[in-house]
Design a protein around this motif. Structure first.
Motif, PDB file in Angstrom:
ATOM      1  N   SER A   1      31.976  48.832  27.605  1.00 54.77           N
ATOM      2  CA  SER A   1      31.356  50.151  27.448  1.00 54.77           C
ATOM      3  C   SER A   1      30.955  50.758  28.788  1.00 54.77           C
ATOM      4  CB  SER A   1      30.138  50.050  26.533  1.00 54.77           C
ATOM      5  OG  SER A   1      29.131  49.237  27.117  1.00 54.77           O
ATOM      6  N   GLU A   2      30.630  49.904  29.768  1.00 56.10           N
ATOM      7  CA  GLU A   2      30.263  50.405  31.092  1.00 56.10           C
ATOM      8  C   GLU A   2      31.476  50.614  31.994  1.00 56.10           C
ATOM      9  OE1 GLU A   2      27.192  51.363  32.256  1.00 56.10           O
ATOM     10  OE2 GLU A   2      26.697  51.193  30.139  1.00 56.10           O
ATOM     11  N   ARG A   3      32.659  50.354  31.449  1.00 57.23           N
ATOM     12  CA  ARG A   3      33.923  50.555  32.164  1.00 57.23           C
ATOM     13  C   ARG A   3      33.934  49.810  33.505  1.00 57.23           C
ATOM     14  NH1 ARG A   3      37.128  54.471  30.381  1.00 57.23           N
ATOM     15  NH2 ARG A   3      37.927  54.893  32.478  1.00 57.23           N
TER      16      ARG A   3
ATOM     17  N   LEU B   1      39.253  45.807  28.107  1.00 60.00           N
ATOM     18  CA  LEU B   1      38.578  45.301  26.911  1.00 60.00           C
ATOM     19  C   LEU B   1      37.355  44.457  27.254  1.00 60.00           C
ATOM     20  CD1 LEU B   1      41.707  44.276  24.803  1.00 60.00           C
ATOM     21  CD2 LEU B   1      40.334  46.358  24.604  1.00 60.00           C
ATOM     22  N   GLY B   2      37.099  44.271  28.547  1.00 59.25           N
ATOM     23  CA  GLY B   2      35.955  43.476  28.969  1.00 59.25           C
ATOM     24  C   GLY B   2      36.263  42.019  29.207  1.00 59.25           C
ATOM     25  N   ASN B   3      37.532  41.628  29.103  1.00 63.38           N
ATOM     26  CA  ASN B   3      37.921  40.243  29.357  1.00 63.38           C
ATOM     27  C   ASN B   3      37.999  39.964  30.854  1.00 63.38           C
ATOM     28  OD1 ASN B   3      38.491  39.491  26.552  1.00 63.38           O
ATOM     29  ND2 ASN B   3      40.261  40.845  26.739  1.00 63.38           N
ATOM     30  N   GLU B   4      37.597  38.786  31.257  1.00 64.33           N
ATOM     31  CA  GLU B   4      37.824  38.349  32.634  1.00 64.33           C
ATOM     32  C   GLU B   4      39.295  38.005  32.788  1.00 64.33           C
ATOM     33  OE1 GLU B   4      35.268  35.057  33.163  1.00 64.33           O
ATOM     34  OE2 GLU B   4      33.438  36.250  33.136  1.00 64.33           O
ATOM     35  N   ILE B   5      39.957  38.624  33.755  1.00 66.10           N
ATOM     36  CA  ILE B   5      41.372  38.330  33.977  1.00 66.10           C
ATOM     37  C   ILE B   5      41.609  37.646  35.317  1.00 66.10           C
ATOM     38  CG2 ILE B   5      42.220  40.133  32.451  1.00 66.10           C
ATOM     39  CD1 ILE B   5      42.630  41.903  34.911  1.00 66.10           C
ATOM     40  N   GLU B   6      40.601  37.690  36.203  1.00 71.30           N
ATOM     41  CA  GLU B   6      40.717  36.976  37.476  1.00 71.30           C
ATOM     42  C   GLU B   6      39.322  36.706  38.026  1.00 71.30           C
ATOM     43  OE1 GLU B   6      43.124  37.219  41.733  1.00 71.30           O
ATOM     44  OE2 GLU B   6      42.794  39.060  40.582  1.00 71.30           O
ATOM     45  N   VAL B   7      39.146  35.502  38.553  1.00 70.92           N
ATOM     46  CA  VAL B   7      37.914  35.140  39.250  1.00 70.92           C
ATOM     47  C   VAL B   7      38.317  34.560  40.596  1.00 70.92           C
ATOM     48  CG1 VAL B   7      35.784  33.801  39.233  1.00 70.92           C
ATOM     49  CG2 VAL B   7      36.757  34.615  37.073  1.00 70.92           C
ATOM     50  N   ILE B   8      37.853  35.186  41.666  1.00 70.52           N
ATOM     51  CA  ILE B   8      38.179  34.727  43.017  1.00 70.52           C
ATOM     52  C   ILE B   8      36.990  33.953  43.566  1.00 70.52           C
ATOM     53  CG2 ILE B   8      38.869  35.418  45.342  1.00 70.52           C
ATOM     54  CD1 ILE B   8      39.976  38.006  44.103  1.00 70.52           C
ATOM     55  N   HIS B   9      37.227  32.696  43.961  1.00 72.76           N
ATOM     56  CA  HIS B   9      36.180  31.825  44.498  1.00 72.76           C
ATOM     57  C   HIS B   9      36.359  31.743  46.010  1.00 72.76           C
ATOM     58  CE1 HIS B   9      35.870  30.555  40.272  1.00 72.76           C
ATOM     59  NE2 HIS B   9      37.168  30.358  40.317  1.00 72.76           N
TER      60      HIS B   9
ATOM     61  N   SER C   1      27.064  43.148  42.286  1.00 72.33           N
ATOM     62  CA  SER C   1      27.423  44.554  42.515  1.00 72.33           C
ATOM     63  C   SER C   1      28.650  44.881  41.684  1.00 72.33           C
ATOM     64  CB  SER C   1      27.727  44.822  43.990  1.00 72.33           C
ATOM     65  OG  SER C   1      26.563  44.619  44.782  1.00 72.33           O
ATOM     66  N   TYR C   2      28.638  46.055  41.013  1.00 69.62           N
ATOM     67  CA  TYR C   2      29.684  46.388  40.051  1.00 69.62           C
ATOM     68  C   TYR C   2      30.481  47.605  40.515  1.00 69.62           C
ATOM     69  CZ  TYR C   2      27.056  43.187  37.159  1.00 69.62           C
ATOM     70  OH  TYR C   2      26.431  42.076  36.692  1.00 69.62           O
ATOM     71  N   PHE C   3      31.727  47.616  40.095  1.00 70.30           N
ATOM     72  CA  PHE C   3      32.640  48.724  40.409  1.00 70.30           C
ATOM     73  C   PHE C   3      33.272  49.182  39.106  1.00 70.30           C
ATOM     74  CE2 PHE C   3      32.201  45.916  43.996  1.00 70.30           C
ATOM     75  CZ  PHE C   3      31.980  46.772  45.052  1.00 70.30           C
ATOM     76  N   ARG C   4      33.137  50.470  38.822  1.00 74.91           N
ATOM     77  CA  ARG C   4      33.640  51.020  37.561  1.00 74.91           C
ATOM     78  C   ARG C   4      35.036  51.581  37.733  1.00 74.91           C
ATOM     79  NH1 ARG C   4      28.123  51.255  37.106  1.00 74.91           N
ATOM     80  NH2 ARG C   4      27.277  50.903  35.001  1.00 74.91           N
ATOM     81  N   ARG C   5      35.677  51.716  36.603  1.00 71.64           N
ATOM     82  CA  ARG C   5      37.042  52.247  36.613  1.00 71.64           C
ATOM     83  C   ARG C   5      37.049  53.745  36.933  1.00 71.64           C
ATOM     84  NH1 ARG C   5      40.132  48.358  34.565  1.00 71.64           N
ATOM     85  NH2 ARG C   5      39.073  46.728  33.374  1.00 71.64           N
TER      86      ARG C   5
END
Length: 271
Positions: A39-41, A66-74, A267-271
């Motif tokens: 919802s927060e895009r 859809l809000g799914n995690e598709i990549e996590v960079i460590h 910190s978040y980045f929206r579409r």
């Protein structure tokens, strides 16, 4: 911290896959229902780790629409996870890929016709299966989970009441190995999780508190002596996005001033 979180996530994932009753407030290593991310895009999230008065980018999470995690960079471990989902929006594969390599290991997930998880395997890049979890649904009140890793095996018998997971009975290599007990608040959120040994003594107890938005705000871990040993605190913005995670470990005599402390910011980045 991650080991403890993953363990609780595993428990909740099986519960959700069995009855779809729990709306767990967890997303891998932090605490976001998918609805908020969607919802927060949110397109991505950077996690900064603060140590010795300095900050560094620790991880980056990337989401689909859809809000799914598709990549996590460590960044610290110099690796990344890449996830794929099926048409039912269920996770079907998770690749762990060190930087500059094809992949190190792959997790696969298989579901039945009811979208319940029935199999999870970890494949090394040689093709060898190093971990295998199989779920058997006996009826609406009982599920059995068999875990194999190397030459060892674990059997978990999950017992439900009113579609909520309350007891987990364990066997290690065929020998009874205690049980785990769960309890919930009036909103169906996990409130307490206890690990009990064969002598019926509590080895560890987790206690969870949620804020007015129904998001996890406090997580306390008590040792077998009943003393506070770890404490995690989470702060959110007005939209329910996690902005600060505080970690206290090695606590002595229930005194937070004796603990090792670090914090992560988001910190978040929206579409």
């Amino acid at each position: 911290m991650k080991t403890e979180i993953k363990r609780v996530i595993g428990i909740l994932s099986i519960a959700m896959a069995t009855c779809f009753t729990l709306d767990a407030q967890y997303s891998s290593d932090h605490y976001h229902p998918k609805e908020i991310i969607r919802s927060e895009r949110i397109d991505s999230c950077l996690i900064y780790k603060y140590e010795d008065d300095s900050a560094s980018v620790f991880e980056k999470y990337v989401y689909d629409s859809l809000g799914n995690e598709i990549e996590v960079i460590h960044y610290e471990n110099k690796s990344r996870n890449v996830m794929h989902y099926n048409d039912s929006n269920l996770l079907v594969s998770d690749y762990l890929i060190p930087f500059n390599e094809q992949y190190f290991q792959k997790d696969t997930f298989i579901y039945n016709a009811k979208n319940q998880l029935i199999s999870n395997k970890t494949f090394e890049n040689t093709g060898r299966v190093s971990y295998e979890k199989t779920v058997y649904y006996i009826d609406s009140n009982i599920a059995t989970v068999e875990v194999k890793f190397g030459e060892s095996s674990l059997i978990y018998d999950y017992a439900y009441m009113n579609n909520m997971l309350y007891w987990i009975y364990k066997k290690f290599n065929g020998v009874e190995d205690g049980r785990e007990e769960l309890s919930y608040d009036e909103n169906g959120n996990l409130k307490s999780y206890k690990v009990i040994n064969q002598s019926r003594n509590i080895n560890v107890r987790h206690q969870y508190v949620y804020n007015e938005m129904n998001l996890l705000s406090d997580w306390k871990v008590y040792n077998k002596s009943g003393k506070l040993s770890q404490y995690y605190r989470y702060l959110y913005d007005e939209n329910g996005l996690l902005i600060l995670a505080e970690t206290y470990t090695g606590i002595k005599n229930d005194d937070l001033s004796t603990a090792s402390y670090h914090q992560d910011t988001y910190s978040y980045f929206r579409r």
